[in-house]
Design an enzyme around this catalytic site. Structure first.
Site, short mmCIF file in Angstrom:
data_model
loop_
_atom_site.label_atom_id
_atom_site.label_comp_id
_atom_site.label_asym_id
_atom_site.label_seq_id
_atom_site.Cartn_x
_atom_site.Cartn_y
_atom_site.Cartn_z
N THR A 1 0.65 -1.09 0.30
CA THR A 1 0.35 0.09 -0.18
C THR A 1 1.03 1.24 -0.16
O THR A 1 2.19 0.93 0.43
CB THR A 1 -0.94 0.21 1.23
OG1 THR A 1 -1.31 -1.30 1.71
CG2 THR A 1 -2.14 0.31 1.05
N GLU B 1 -6.77 -5.68 3.63
CA GLU B 1 -6.46 -7.04 2.26
C GLU B 1 -7.41 -7.20 1.98
O GLU B 1 -8.13 -8.77 1.29
CB GLU B 1 -5.91 -8.16 3.26
CG GLU B 1 -4.88 -7.87 4.15
CD GLU B 1 -3.81 -8.89 4.98
OE1 GLU B 1 -4.25 -10.34 4.78
OE2 GLU B 1 -3.26 -8.63 6.09
#
Lengths: 737, 737
Positions: B187, B489
């Protein structure tokens, strides 16, 4: 990496602030008029603006991003400092309310001059508003003062004689945050909603003409008492009145807890800290146990129930009609305020999430994978519009109902006070009728408003993805602080059941020819009810009024169904699930109706700009359609709409409104006029520069050392683990030999 | 007031423990068999029991009520200590998995012996389970190790060559929490779900045969990286592969961050702490910026993409089919685990809320106000049964689906690993097909399971009233720790959209004659689809199988509607709201189907006791009915059921099941076999002695001083405020002279 280097790069570098600003350039709305609408009047809007400026600028009162890193002890201290500062603003607010500023000290007059009138809730209006606005940035402060003024204060105001009110609230100074600091000792460890079953005992002793307060057992321990752990010097205690072994039920008493100078606990008073909570740790909630604590008879609040000791006999005199209601009236103020909180708290998170949705980009159109295809703004995805925009409509729709409820509350309680002083029996009935309607409306609006905002915060946090989970963007603490509103001062489910039962009773009374006058029960008109039941009046969505009326039709059909079922089953248990819906739908109807009446009348709405009017009507329609769709199960089951009407009318209208409202979503949030300091969430700041603002707040609160965060204090445990060798096992063969 | 004095009193004193215990006395269920059912097999049940005992008894690993009073620093230290202890258990778990305990050190063999096989996910099965179980009492610990093993480890396992896997995970020791500690740098501040658009750059330099890693701008800063702030020595970094100025898209690389001995940051690596979050503060999430960080070519994970430097030219070789999938395969493990977490976390809060509902009393029957009428237990109110019991059914229904998914995950990834090693092209297709189905099922089950448990915790907290808001009863931290599962996730909305789109594609493919083999898509059989669309096959609730099949029928009708709409609008935007529902309903269908198949076969369910079987079927029916009712809008709109069927069949069946399940609600929660130490919430402890247990935990964590909580440290500010005098105003008259 700083603001500058962030802009050194081209290519994929985002420019969220440009998106947000271009929305403003292209807007056709009149933000000032929209602000007048949500703030209900120019006077209110001005006052709100002044108060917001003050609470966000005052160095003691302001709340920065460090707020999210404070622990319980820090929160409690900071809150105490703010309370002391608020006390000074309070005197000024009362002075202003009296408009007697010159050569005169109003507070001194109220404290020392018996000719002075008793302070009304209206006189405290400015300060109440200040409190409600500061609660928006620091809810725990609002509660800690609100418990003293709203609960302790209103308990005395609602149950005390004029002398008692004057003594405790004015002479002693409670109403000015002077002399004594109060808490509200109602709830017990074993009893919350069921006030009538509270077990704390107040036994009258005729010889000493005093009460002895006792906590009979552990479950009777006063629990959750805000302010008890550290701040309160006095408590209004709910305890069973026992005279000559006869139990007269639960009454209220003022009981001193601590010496205001030394803060030492008084004899027989045991107090402990309840400790950490899900949120609002700045409130020092405590538990209290009483062991033979003696208070003079005069400390019982005796407006409606008196213990009279003639010397040779003791009598208990009660004013039945009002005694019971008044016991709960202290909670009314809180419920009414929570509806206003729902508007203000909701407006904050709607602003944050919508600005983020406009600035944040994700995936190229049709998931185009090529690098140069610039990514789509979140707000341009229909699903995202559906996830965030209805919450904007919810906030707009709560406002008119909240202001209307606040107004009804003030007028009704003033009348109640007058009537109960005059003792004029004839005037009692109409007032208690009004009071009952106020209980129904405040209960269903409190439950519905607080529930709506709880899910608003949760869903909008998810709409901000990972960044919504960062403490610095406010959703976490916001949610934790908020959700207790669904439980305290009347659990939402209990409130829903009680209000719905009263609505059912009103519906049943129609048969007896009792008609409803109040605006919020207009759907209970005999004509409409007959029309709906006969099927001659069916639901449609053509005129603007229809968007309110469908909820009235829905309510009539559900009420009809429930009344029938109760007749058959002789119990309301089987319909409790429906009752919760009835309370919710009643609140929707009240919100839509209040909004409709206000917007229809420009002199009331203060919105003359056509585009702004049009947009406000779109929000009104979106609110109604969104919840018809959410509750399409009930709407189809009770045959208000057919399955095809849901597919061909409700949902297309709903999805059609979203892109239209999306065009103006930034100005619609700007209209709340919430400064960054009030939002306290960098991804929602006005300039829309999401990434720099968020990064800067994180750095400010977590400054990296020269060499990154450096070694953690527990670093040795990790290196020991990483450097450990092999665990050689014995050669068991040898041992076997 | 102590446990003893609490029982000195009679009268209204509550005896909650007696209610809870009498429920057990009157039970007809076989708790052991129910436990085998929810734990899926005797072996699993035994292992779960052993692991729970260990993590709740071990003085380092256990979690007490003091947990709720820890600040961020304390949580992070406690978590580090627990990680170090878990490392020792881990070696033992691997040793046991290999069943080579005598005269042999398995870990040493794996680290030093090249003949040793590469460790599979199965070999780590016992430890994974230990991790999943300890996450139930301390989620942040689970994450902090899970990021290292599940994300860092699986990223290498999924994208690395055999040599790379052996080197990083075994020789260096990562798989044994030795040598290096990894984090997962995917990320970025500006990019979450859209992995393909990550901006971190890895430029290949042919002269030095190495990569140069750079963070081009602020939004490209690696963000939210668990373990980065303090623990990690290495990271698997997602970065764009740039060779000769050509962008080959996002690949994965192992990048050293810190010296494992000194924990000093390496040259060009800038790291900061992300600070406080809504929950899981024990995780040291950090941000990372790279400035010309050089790593050897061999550090790129090259199972599917290789950079080959022949000296005179550089080529990039890619295995297209698997390259893309494998990029995400690291996330699969997390999603699969989150479905299991949903079962375990949910079972905890269902137990707490149901024991409280049985022990807590509120209001006398029909609000009888007389003192002697003992009050009704919460659980005996139909509304309360409706509020809590469906959540019990949800927990039971998640379990079989969770175990089935875990199993499919292990077998599929083993096959993927074999095939990709053998390089046998022919075997590629079937495996990648299986992998795609696994992506769909894990996505819809992860999104649905985590959402269900988020609302479960919230609604059950409210069902515990004020005491649910106390930190010591676990709901607050439980909710704050949990809800991130809805975002990370794979954001639940994105996951729902992608899985639903794939399901739509499968539906469309039916026309091309492609039929579905996998169990979870059985509702896509051509016969059923034709039957439903022709109207010859309509929904009913007669047989037990019907309770699963109605969801298949619902899905077919929605899919048909959506495919039609997409054909017309040429875009899936207009149906995104429906797609989220399709994913949810697909998950419901999978859960019901897995549960049905298991319970139908006693050799699989291990439930031979008739009463227990019957009760399990009731939970199965309750789950289906509860959600048909919740989604009755869709069921009516798409004409699966008529409004009258909802009123006369679905809702009466639903409300009829509640009192039946209520009779056994305590044994049904006992069947989870969660010790008090795992619940860590006194109102939910086994003995049901709510008030004493809760009071004692509060006192333990907030011991009152001799004289109550005593003076707060900020006491002076309050006394100054309370004692302040009047604000005399000037006599302006004089000034005027």
């Amino acid at each position: 990496m700083t603001r500058i280097t962030a802009n050194e790069f081209t290519g994929a570098t985002f420019r969220p602030e440009q998106f947000v600003q271009s929305e403003r350039r292209n807007s056709k709305l009149n933000i000032d008029q929209l602000n007048l609408f949500v703030e209900s009047s120019p006077e209110n809007a001005q006052l709100t603006h002044d108060l917001i400026t003050q609470v966000t600028m005052d160095p003691v009162l302001k709340t920065g991003s460090d707020y999210y890193d404070m622990d319980k002890a820090q929160h409690r201290k900071a809150t105490a400092l703010k309370i002391a500062k608020m006390a000074l603003y309070m005197e000024q607010d009362i002075q202003m309310a009296f408009k007697k500023y010159r050569n005169h000290d109003v507070v001194k007059g109220l404290q020392t001059d018996n000719e002075y009138p008793i302070l009304t809730a209206k006189d405290l209006g400015i300060f109440d508003k200040r409190l409600s606005i500061i609660s928006n940035q620091d809810p725990q402060l609002g509660t800690r003062i609100g418990v003293h003024l709203g609960l302790f204060g209103n308990c005395i105001r609602g149950n005390g004689t004029d002398q008692q009110i004057r003594y405790w609230l004015q002479e002693k100074g409670a109403l000015f945050l002077k002399g004594i600091y109060g808490c509200f000792a109602m709830t017990e460890l074993g009893h919350g909603s069921n006030v009538a079953q509270l077990q704390t005992r107040a036994e009258y002793n005729p010889k000493t003409d005093s009460f002895v307060i006792n906590t009979p057992d552990l479950p009777a321990t006063k629990w959750w008492i805000g302010g008890a752990a550290h701040s309160a010097t006095h408590a209004t205690v709910y305890a069973r009145l026992i005279v000559n072994d006869k139990d007269y039920g639960v009454k209220t008493y003022v009981v001193p807890l601590r010496d205001p100078d030394t803060f030492q606990l008084l004899a027989g008073v045991f107090i402990g800290d309840i400790g950490t909570k899900m949120g609002r740790d700045g409130i020092d909630n405590g538990w209290i146990q009483f062991q033979n604590v003696v208070i003079p008879r005069e400390y019982m609040l005796s407006r409606f129930t008196k213990v009279v000791n003639s010397g040779n006999d003791v009598r208990v005199l009660t004013e039945p009609t009002l005694d019971q209601i008044s016991g709960y009236s202290a909670l009314l103020n809180g419920r009414v305020n929570m509806v206003m909180d729902s508007f203000r708290f909701g407006s904050k998170f709607a602003t944050i999430a919508i600005r983020y949705a406009v600035g944040r980009q994700q995936f190229a159109p049709n998931n185009d994978k090529s690098d140069d295809a610039s990514e789509t703004q979140l707000i341009n995805y229909p699903l995202h519009q559906y996830r965030v925009l209805p919450h904007l409509a919810i906030v707009y729709l709560i406002s008119p109902a909240a202001f209307k409820l606040m107004d009804t509350y003030h007028t009704t309680l003033e009348q109640l006070y007058k009537v109960s002083s005059s003792g004029n029996k004839r005037e009692l009935k109409p007032v208690s009728m009004k009071l009952k309607d106020l209980f129904i409306d405040s209960a269903s609006l409190k439950a519905t408003g607080t529930w709506l905002v709880a899910s608003l915060i949760d869903e909008l946090r998810q709409a901000c993805g990972g960044h919504g989970y960062s403490a610095y963007n406010g959703f976490g603490k916001g949610y934790n602080d908020w959700v207790v509103q669904c439980t305290w001062e009347g659990d939402n489910n209990i409130l829903s059941l009680t209000s719905a039962r009263s609505i059912m009773k009103k519906y049943a009374d129609l048969a007896k020819g009792n008609t409803q006058t109040s605006e919020s029960f207009r759907y209970l008109s005999p004509e409409l009810v007959m029309g709906v039941l006969k099927g001659s009046h069916s639901a449609k969505l053509e005129t603007l009024e229809d968007y309110t009326d469908v909820w009235g039709i829905m309510l009539i059909k559900m009420l009809h169904f429930c009344v029938k079922l109760v007749k058959e089953t002789k119990s309301t248990d089987s319909i409790s699930k429906h009752l919760v819906m009835i309370s919710r739908f009643h609140a929707f109807h009240s919100m839509l109706r209040a909004y409709y009446l206000k917007l229809k009348d420009p002199s009331d709405s203060h919105v003359t700009d056509e585009n702004s009017q049009k947009m406000l009507w779109s929000l009104y329609q979106l609110f109604s359609l969104y919840f018809i769709d959410k509750h399409s199960g009930e709407f189809q089951q009770f045959k208000v709409f057919t399955p095809d009407q849901i597919s061909t009318i409700v949902q297309p209208k709903l999805m059609g409104l979203l892109p239209e409202i999306r065009k103006e979503c930034i100005p619609l949030t700007d209209a709340f006029k919430l400064p960054d300091a009030m939002l306290n969430a960098p991804i929602g700041y006005y300039d829309g520069d999401i990434y720099n603002n968020y990064y800067n707040e994180v750095i400010k609160n977590n400054p990296p050392e020269a060499d990154g965060p450096g070694k953690p204090e527990y670093h040795a445990h990790l290196t020991t683990m990483l450097r450990r060798g092999f665990q050689e096992t014995e050669d068991l063969g040898k041992l076997g030999k």
